[in-house]
Scaffold this motif. Sequence first.
Motif, PDB file in Angstrom:
ATOM      1  N   PRO A  56       0.875  -1.377   0.094  1.00 34.52           N
ATOM      2  CA  PRO A  56       0.012  -0.054   0.052  1.00 34.52           C
ATOM      3  C   PRO A  56       0.735   1.156  -0.010  1.00 34.52           C
ATOM      4  O   PRO A  56       0.370   2.167  -0.428  1.00 34.52           O
ATOM      5  N   ASN A  57       2.056   1.107   0.866  1.00 34.03           N
ATOM      6  CA  ASN A  57       2.973   2.495   0.695  1.00 34.03           C
ATOM      7  C   ASN A  57       3.691   2.671  -0.491  1.00 34.03           C
ATOM      8  O   ASN A  57       4.199   3.705  -0.619  1.00 34.03           O
ATOM      9  N   VAL A  58       3.690   1.904  -1.184  1.00 38.76           N
ATOM     10  CA  VAL A  58       4.471   1.993  -2.750  1.00 38.76           C
ATOM     11  C   VAL A  58       3.665   3.351  -3.268  1.00 38.76           C
ATOM     12  O   VAL A  58       4.349   3.934  -4.174  1.00 38.76           O
ATOM     13  N   ALA A  59       2.536   3.556  -2.928  1.00 34.30           N
ATOM     14  CA  ALA A  59       1.776   4.718  -3.542  1.00 34.30           C
ATOM     15  C   ALA A  59       1.947   6.013  -3.006  1.00 34.30           C
ATOM     16  O   ALA A  59       1.470   6.974  -3.422  1.00 34.30           O
ATOM     17  N   THR A  60       2.606   5.913  -1.827  1.00 35.42           N
ATOM     18  CA  THR A  60       2.840   7.256  -1.173  1.00 35.42           C
ATOM     19  C   THR A  60       3.515   8.351  -2.047  1.00 35.42           C
ATOM     20  O   THR A  60       3.177   9.535  -1.881  1.00 35.42           O
ATOM     21  N   LYS A  68      -4.081  12.983  -5.232  1.00 34.94           N
ATOM     22  CA  LYS A  68      -4.888  12.093  -4.554  1.00 34.94           C
ATOM     23  C   LYS A  68      -5.326  10.965  -5.513  1.00 34.94           C
ATOM     24  O   LYS A  68      -5.700  10.895  -6.678  1.00 34.94           O
ATOM     25  N   LEU A  69      -5.066   9.788  -4.970  1.00 33.41           N
ATOM     26  CA  LEU A  69      -5.807   8.444  -5.556  1.00 33.41           C
ATOM     27  C   LEU A  69      -6.884   8.029  -5.267  1.00 33.41           C
ATOM     28  O   LEU A  69      -7.241   7.729  -3.848  1.00 33.41           O
ATOM     29  N   GLU A  70      -7.798   7.841  -6.097  1.00 29.26           N
ATOM     30  CA  GLU A  70      -9.216   7.640  -5.668  1.00 29.26           C
ATOM     31  C   GLU A  70      -9.589   5.912  -6.472  1.00 29.26           C
ATOM     32  O   GLU A  70      -9.403   6.039  -7.896  1.00 29.26           O
ATOM     33  N   VAL A  71      -9.987   5.178  -5.853  1.00 31.34           N
ATOM     34  CA  VAL A  71     -10.508   4.063  -6.368  1.00 31.34           C
ATOM     35  C   VAL A  71     -11.757   3.607  -6.301  1.00 31.34           C
ATOM     36  O   VAL A  71     -12.100   3.585  -5.206  1.00 31.34           O
ATOM     37  N   ASP A  72     -12.361   3.134  -7.384  1.00 34.94           N
ATOM     38  CA  ASP A  72     -13.755   2.671  -7.473  1.00 34.94           C
ATOM     39  C   ASP A  72     -13.745   1.228  -7.761  1.00 34.94           C
ATOM     40  O   ASP A  72     -13.744   0.868  -8.816  1.00 34.94           O
ATOM     41  N   TYR A  73     -14.280   0.604  -6.813  1.00 34.88           N
ATOM     42  CA  TYR A  73     -14.203  -0.932  -7.051  1.00 34.88           C
ATOM     43  C   TYR A  73     -15.752  -1.222  -7.386  1.00 34.88           C
ATOM     44  O   TYR A  73     -16.686  -0.913  -6.745  1.00 34.88           O
ATOM     45  N   ALA A  95       3.358   1.857 -11.743  1.00 35.51           N
ATOM     46  CA  ALA A  95       3.082   0.802 -10.731  1.00 35.51           C
ATOM     47  C   ALA A  95       2.853   1.161  -9.228  1.00 35.51           C
ATOM     48  O   ALA A  95       2.273   0.500  -8.473  1.00 35.51           O
ATOM     49  N   GLY A  96       3.060   2.466  -8.871  1.00 39.75           N
ATOM     50  CA  GLY A  96       2.563   2.827  -7.411  1.00 39.75           C
ATOM     51  C   GLY A  96       1.120   3.081  -7.587  1.00 39.75           C
ATOM     52  O   GLY A  96       0.619   2.675  -6.410  1.00 39.75           O
ATOM     53  N   ILE A  97       0.594   3.376  -8.658  1.00 36.82           N
ATOM     54  CA  ILE A  97      -0.826   3.724  -8.541  1.00 36.82           C
ATOM     55  C   ILE A  97      -1.666   2.323  -8.497  1.00 36.82           C
ATOM     56  O   ILE A  97      -2.390   2.004  -7.733  1.00 36.82           O
ATOM     57  N   ALA A  98      -1.074   1.068  -9.141  1.00 39.82           N
ATOM     58  CA  ALA A  98      -1.559  -0.129  -9.197  1.00 39.82           C
ATOM     59  C   ALA A  98      -1.169  -0.672  -7.727  1.00 39.82           C
ATOM     60  O   ALA A  98      -2.193  -1.305  -7.141  1.00 39.82           O
ATOM     61  N   CYS A  99      -0.206  -0.676  -6.899  1.00 42.19           N
ATOM     62  CA  CYS A  99      -0.040  -0.797  -5.793  1.00 42.19           C
ATOM     63  C   CYS A  99      -0.932  -0.242  -4.729  1.00 42.19           C
ATOM     64  O   CYS A  99      -1.248  -0.976  -3.653  1.00 42.19           O
ATOM     65  N   GLY A 100      -1.283   0.796  -4.897  1.00 43.87           N
ATOM     66  CA  GLY A 100      -2.383   1.632  -3.993  1.00 43.87           C
ATOM     67  C   GLY A 100      -3.717   1.415  -4.334  1.00 43.87           C
ATOM     68  O   GLY A 100      -4.547   1.425  -3.663  1.00 43.87           O
ATOM     69  N   VAL A 212      -6.159  11.034  -9.463  1.00 38.61           N
ATOM     70  CA  VAL A 212      -5.776   9.943 -10.134  1.00 38.61           C
ATOM     71  C   VAL A 212      -7.103   9.024  -9.700  1.00 38.61           C
ATOM     72  O   VAL A 212      -7.089   8.818  -8.862  1.00 38.61           O
ATOM     73  N   GLU A 213      -7.907   8.677 -10.775  1.00 38.72           N
ATOM     74  CA  GLU A 213      -9.014   8.109 -10.655  1.00 38.72           C
ATOM     75  C   GLU A 213      -8.665   6.795 -11.378  1.00 38.72           C
ATOM     76  O   GLU A 213      -8.510   6.373 -12.491  1.00 38.72           O
ATOM     77  N   VAL A 214      -8.979   5.592 -10.438  1.00 43.22           N
ATOM     78  CA  VAL A 214      -9.023   4.278 -10.891  1.00 43.22           C
ATOM     79  C   VAL A 214     -10.095   3.541 -10.818  1.00 43.22           C
ATOM     80  O   VAL A 214     -11.032   3.708  -9.770  1.00 43.22           O
ATOM     81  N   TYR A 215     -10.670   2.835 -11.837  1.00 40.93           N
ATOM     82  CA  TYR A 215     -11.978   2.033 -12.046  1.00 40.93           C
ATOM     83  C   TYR A 215     -11.563   0.613 -12.174  1.00 40.93           C
ATOM     84  O   TYR A 215     -10.873   0.043 -13.110  1.00 40.93           O
ATOM     85  N   MET A 216     -12.156  -0.201 -11.203  1.00 43.02           N
ATOM     86  CA  MET A 216     -11.769  -1.683 -11.259  1.00 43.02           C
ATOM     87  C   MET A 216     -13.135  -2.365 -11.575  1.00 43.02           C
ATOM     88  O   MET A 216     -14.113  -2.580 -10.955  1.00 43.02           O
TER      89      MET A 216
END
Length: 268
Positions: A56-60, A68-73, A95-100, A212-216
């Motif tokens: 989780p801290n690889v995204a720090t 800001k990293l926002e993840v929508d599952y 890769a940091g975004i993925a780890c977070g 940074v917006e992530v959609y899973m």
Amino acid sequence: MARNAGRTRLGNALWAPYSVAALGGGLAWMGGLWASALPFTLFQPFEKFQMKWVQPNVATPLKFALSKLEVDYDPGFDKTKMSVFMQNHVSMLDAGIACGSIPVPLCGLENAAHLQIPGYGWLLRMSNAIPVRKGGRRYEEIAAAFEERASRGISVLTFPEAHRTLDGNVGKFKRGVFKISVKSNLPIAPLCVRGAYKLLPKGQFTIRPTRVEVYMPPQIDTTDLSDDDLPELMERVHEVMRSWVEDGVRRPELCTAPFGSQRNAAES
């Protein structure tokens, strides 16, 4: 999107001091993070503790970049399932975004030569990276590695475009990781990222704070798929990513609908 990501020389000059500080701080943070993990590898496998603080801290470093990293599952996404995560690739911070974003232990695919680099290669081996060698049997070797990692509770992160795109859009996919995923019967989890191109695109060396917006979306089950389904599989994953990255539209139905071979089997 323009190749220069809408940046100007003046803007780059103004952001340069902060970028140097943020990226330098990020490198120092990563060095300390990996150093803190070293003693624990003497007593237990990396995957047994990597979710407690390392992954989780690889995204720090994103926070150092004021981003800001926002993840929508998606409701259909299974946070416990070992999967082959496929992420669109635009930034050295991907890769940091993925780890977070990924809630299970993961490893990555790496050029086999990288595992021989002093220091860096050790980190890759410690984190269970899968080497990609040259040769005709590499698909079989990587598929076996996918299955072995999954048996230990480790997912795999891949970038199906193989290289960072220059315009921020989703590029053409390579066939290999899809073929390997089907061969190893592992579900595919599209990891769709918006904002990383603005943050730090390829060819640029100054950051721009952003969201940074992530959609899973739901994982795609590959259990009953064959090589004949690969074109449709690639097209679906590409469209799921493209719709989110370029249009901000979620397409979970493309992950759960039956494929051609499955429809034919049901009709026969």
